[in-house]
Design a protein around this motif. Structure first.
Motif, mmCIF file in Angstrom:
data_model
loop_
_atom_site.group_PDB
_atom_site.id
_atom_site.type_symbol
_atom_site.label_atom_id
_atom_site.label_comp_id
_atom_site.label_asym_id
_atom_site.label_seq_id
_atom_site.Cartn_x
_atom_site.Cartn_y
_atom_site.Cartn_z
ATOM 1 N N GLY A 155 27.263 18.676 -3.269
ATOM 2 C CA GLY A 155 26.004 18.491 -2.542
ATOM 3 C C GLY A 155 26.128 18.769 -1.067
ATOM 4 O O GLY A 155 26.601 19.822 -0.664
ATOM 5 N N ASN A 209 24.594 14.246 5.482
ATOM 6 C CA ASN A 209 23.190 14.150 5.115
ATOM 7 C C ASN A 209 22.588 12.903 5.756
ATOM 8 O O ASN A 209 22.925 11.786 5.372
ATOM 9 C CB ASN A 209 23.079 14.072 3.589
ATOM 10 C CG ASN A 209 21.646 14.139 3.103
ATOM 11 O OD1 ASN A 209 20.718 14.225 3.883
ATOM 12 N ND2 ASN A 209 21.490 14.089 1.794
ATOM 13 N N ASP A 222 20.548 22.762 -3.206
ATOM 14 C CA ASP A 222 20.829 21.455 -2.623
ATOM 15 C C ASP A 222 22.197 21.359 -1.971
ATOM 16 O O ASP A 222 22.640 20.277 -1.618
ATOM 17 C CB ASP A 222 20.707 20.364 -3.693
ATOM 18 C CG ASP A 222 19.278 20.218 -4.177
ATOM 19 O OD1 ASP A 222 18.356 20.521 -3.402
ATOM 20 O OD2 ASP A 222 19.089 19.822 -5.326
#
Length: 189
Positions: free
Chosen positions: A12, A16, A40
């Protein structure tokens, strides 16, 4: 604050930050070779932060976005992406400003990303002093219509060095002022 980290092999997103993180600083990190597939997989992604400074990072290795900065929260003050080196991703840097925040993308080296090196959108966003180019190093992953800078919705592109792309600067209701645009294979601006 995230600083001085080496991040690789994650499923991923490398870093983030989503929602109400206050003032965020992401600096001097190396992010590469994230695992997984699809849209993603990003190096650095932020959304809904009050303000963020993303500086001095190196992000590479086949991600959808090297750096993606989306919507800021209402009343955000400043968003800054500066002094980063971004290469070998689908899109190098994608940044959008809302009506409430000022946003600067400056002094980055962005190269050999497959589709777009720098994508900016929003009337309070300025991209200046960046070096944006293709030298063919991304090989077979490169698009046949690579764009150096995709500028939309009133963003300002100024004082950048843009070269070696298929399309140097593509404007869609944006402004390009005082850039050096040369040796792009199809279109300068």
């Amino acid at each position: 604050t995230v600083t001085g980290c080496t991040i690789y092999g994650e499923e991923g997103v490398g870093i983030n930050l989503q929602g109400n993180n206050g003032t965020a600083t992401i600096t001097n990190n190396t992010i590469d070779d994230m695992l997984g597939s699809g849209g993603d997989i990003d190096g650095i992604e932020t959304n809904y932060t009050d303000s963020v400074a993303i500086t001095g990072n190196t992000v590479y290795g086949g991600m959808a976005y090297g750096i993606y900065v989306g919507t800021a929260v209402y009343g955000a003050t400043t968003q800054v992406i500066s002094g980063n080196t971004i290469y070998g991703n689908n899109t190098g840097i994608a940044a959008g400003s809302g009506q409430q925040d000022t946003f600067t993308v400056s002094n980055n080296t962005i190269y050999d990303n497959w589709s777009v090196n720098l994508s900016i959108s929003g009337s309070l966003l300025t991209a200046g002093g960046n070096t944006i180019y293709e030298d063919g190093g991304a090989g077979k992953s490169e698009s046949s219509s690579e764009v150096g800078v995709l500028d939309s919705n009133g963003a300002l592109v100024t004082a950048n060095n843009v070269y070696g792309n298929d399309i140097g600067v593509e404007l869609s209701n944006g402004d390009a002022v005082g850039n050096t645009i040369h040796n792009n294979s199809t279109v300068g601006v």
